[in-house]
Design an enzyme around this catalytic site. Structure first.
Site, PDB file in Angstrom:
ATOM      1  N   CYS A  38       0.841  -1.209   0.000  1.00  0.00           N
ATOM      2  CA  CYS A  38       0.000   0.000   0.000  1.00  0.00           C
ATOM      3  C   CYS A  38       0.872   1.253   0.000  1.00  0.00           C
ATOM      4  CB  CYS A  38      -0.896  -0.006   1.242  1.00  0.00           C
ATOM      5  SG  CYS A  38      -1.899   1.479   1.441  1.00  0.00           S
ATOM      6  N   SER A  40       0.559   3.827   1.773  1.00  0.00           N
ATOM      7  CA  SER A  40       0.842   4.353   3.119  1.00  0.00           C
ATOM      8  C   SER A  40       2.157   3.799   3.665  1.00  0.00           C
ATOM      9  CB  SER A  40      -0.306   4.029   4.078  1.00  0.00           C
ATOM     10  OG  SER A  40      -1.450   4.773   3.712  1.00  0.00           O
ATOM     11  N   HIS A  43       4.856   5.829   2.061  1.00  0.00           N
ATOM     12  CA  HIS A  43       5.051   7.157   2.660  1.00  0.00           C
ATOM     13  C   HIS A  43       6.095   7.116   3.784  1.00  0.00           C
ATOM     14  CE1 HIS A  43       2.298   9.944   0.793  1.00  0.00           C
ATOM     15  NE2 HIS A  43       1.235   9.191   1.008  1.00  0.00           N
ATOM     16  N   HIS A  59       0.056  -3.101   6.824  1.00  0.00           N
ATOM     17  CA  HIS A  59      -1.162  -2.870   7.605  1.00  0.00           C
ATOM     18  C   HIS A  59      -2.410  -3.403   6.910  1.00  0.00           C
ATOM     19  CE1 HIS A  59      -0.775   0.312   4.686  1.00  0.00           C
ATOM     20  NE2 HIS A  59      -2.080   0.451   4.742  1.00  0.00           N
ATOM     21  N   CYS A 164      -7.576  -2.622   3.795  1.00  0.00           N
ATOM     22  CA  CYS A 164      -7.259  -1.192   3.594  1.00  0.00           C
ATOM     23  C   CYS A 164      -7.880  -0.627   2.328  1.00  0.00           C
ATOM     24  CB  CYS A 164      -5.748  -0.940   3.611  1.00  0.00           C
ATOM     25  SG  CYS A 164      -5.326   0.799   3.297  1.00  0.00           S
TER      26      CYS A 164
END
Ligand SMILES: [Zn+2]
Ligand SMILES: [Zn+2]
Length: 365
Positions: A38, A40, A43, A59, A164
């Site tokens: 993902c 995220s 990041h 996650h 997610c």
């Protein structure tokens, strides 16, 4: 057991053996079966977000409960679960009003267990767990409230995405914006989350669904997920073209699945007077967007944000699983590529190149 650790921003994840303590009171140990790659996580890898390191990332995942600590009654060994990456104390203002994605009932930082301690270490050095999960690992010990039981018929890679990308995108439409049948919708960014905004709009019965992305392969994905029109900003100003598709007025709802200055301003410009613009994609901490308060007031525009699709994880995650098993949610088409855990850096390289709808790490059973 093996886990993928980020020691320093802008260096590859290291897939190595780590030591794990068993579940304490209120915790569960879960064998991870599949975990998504993902943005995220990226990041943190690229330094946009700066939680403490070293950290096990990941996650978006699903797995099977192996063991539970004292006092756990919500899951038991053998259950198939999807991880929810937000806390859920059950007692705070937000949990009490059905908005547990905003839960503020715990004081410990979101990379330690609820009692403020670690469960993972390597050579004596403690390792943080992203969102108290850290699913780029063969096993996760986490608060039991963060694993949601699902039906065993659900295949693992598809189940992982329900952790997610799917709830974030579909929930932005159904739970946050509450798009009604017949509405017109713009979706900027057609990656893992944006494609789920597109299919959320289709599920809600939107009449016009416009997908917008700089990559033509993602626009092809968007049409597959229900977009009635697609726009590549390289072919002309997307806001003008959205107005052209909506009688000159603009769309009822626009979603930014990217999270940048330009796209925030585009969703606000693209909605009609009285319309709603929703920020779904998670931006870097430094991003700012200059909006016009005058236009916001004159045209009664609404700008909202949503985290995790504003879902109620305990209700909505099992419901999304049922929608897939009923054939009404497209998840197979989201999984462009699968990897082994030791190939995870290639998964992030493919994400950055924009090649995939979603890449998923799968674990040998
Ligand atoms: Zn995610
Ligand atoms: Zn709470």
């Amino acid at each position: 057991m093996k886990a993928a650790i980020l020691y320093k921003a802008n260096t590859p994840l290291e897939v190595v053996e780590v030591e794990q303590q068993g579940p304490q009171a209120g915790e569960a140990r879960v064998r991870v079966m599949a975990t998504g790659v993902c943005h995220s996580d990226w990041h943190i890898m690229n330094g946009d977000w700066t939680p403490p390191l070293p950290m096990v990332l990941g996650h978006e995942a699903a797995g099977q409960v192996e063991e539970v600590g004292p006092g756990v009654s919500t899951v038991r060994p053998g259950d198939h679960v999807v991880f929810s990456f937000r806390p859920h104390c059950g007692r705070c203002l937000y949990c009490s009003t059905g908005r547990s994605v905003l839960c503020d009932g715990y004081s410990s930082p979101r990379w330690l267990m609820l009692d403020g301690t670690f469960r993972l270490s390597r050579d004596g050095q403690p390792l943080h767990q992203l969102a108290r999960l850290g699913t780029f690992a063969e096993f996760v010990v986490c608060p039991a409230e963060m694993v949601i039981p699902i039906r065993k018929a659900m295949p693992w890679p598809q189940a992982a995405l329900v952790g997610c990308a799917v709830p974030t995108g579909v929930g932005a439409v159904t739970r946050c914006a509450r798009v009604e049948a017949g509405a017109s919708v713009l979706v900027i960014g057609c990656g893992g989350v944006g494609l789920n905004v597109v299919q959320g709009a289709r599920l809600a019965g939107a009449q016009t669904i416009i997908g917008c992305d700089l990559l033509d392969n993602k626009l092809a994905f968007a049409r597959q997920f229900g977009a009635t029109h697609t726009l590549n900003p390289r072919d002309g100003d997307p806001v003008e073209r959205v107005r052209g598709l909506t009688g000159g007025r603009g769309v009822d709802y626009a979603f930014d699945a990217i999270g940048s200055e330009a796209t925030t301003l585009q969703i606000l410009d693209a909605i009609r007077p009285g319309g709603t613009a929703v920020i779904v994609g998670m931006a870097a901490l430094t991003v700012r967007a200059p909006i016009s308060p005058y236009v916001m007031a004159l045209h009664e525009k609404t700008l909202k944000g949503t985290i995790y699709g504003s879902i109620r994880p305990n209700l909505d995650i099992p419901q999304l699983v049922e929608l897939y098993l009923d054939g009404r949610l497209q998840l197979d088409e989201l999984i462009s590529r699968t990897y082994r855990l030791d190939e995870i850096n290639e998964g992030f390289a493919a994400l950055r190149r924009g090649e995939v709808a979603r890449g998923v790490v799968v674990f040998p059973g």
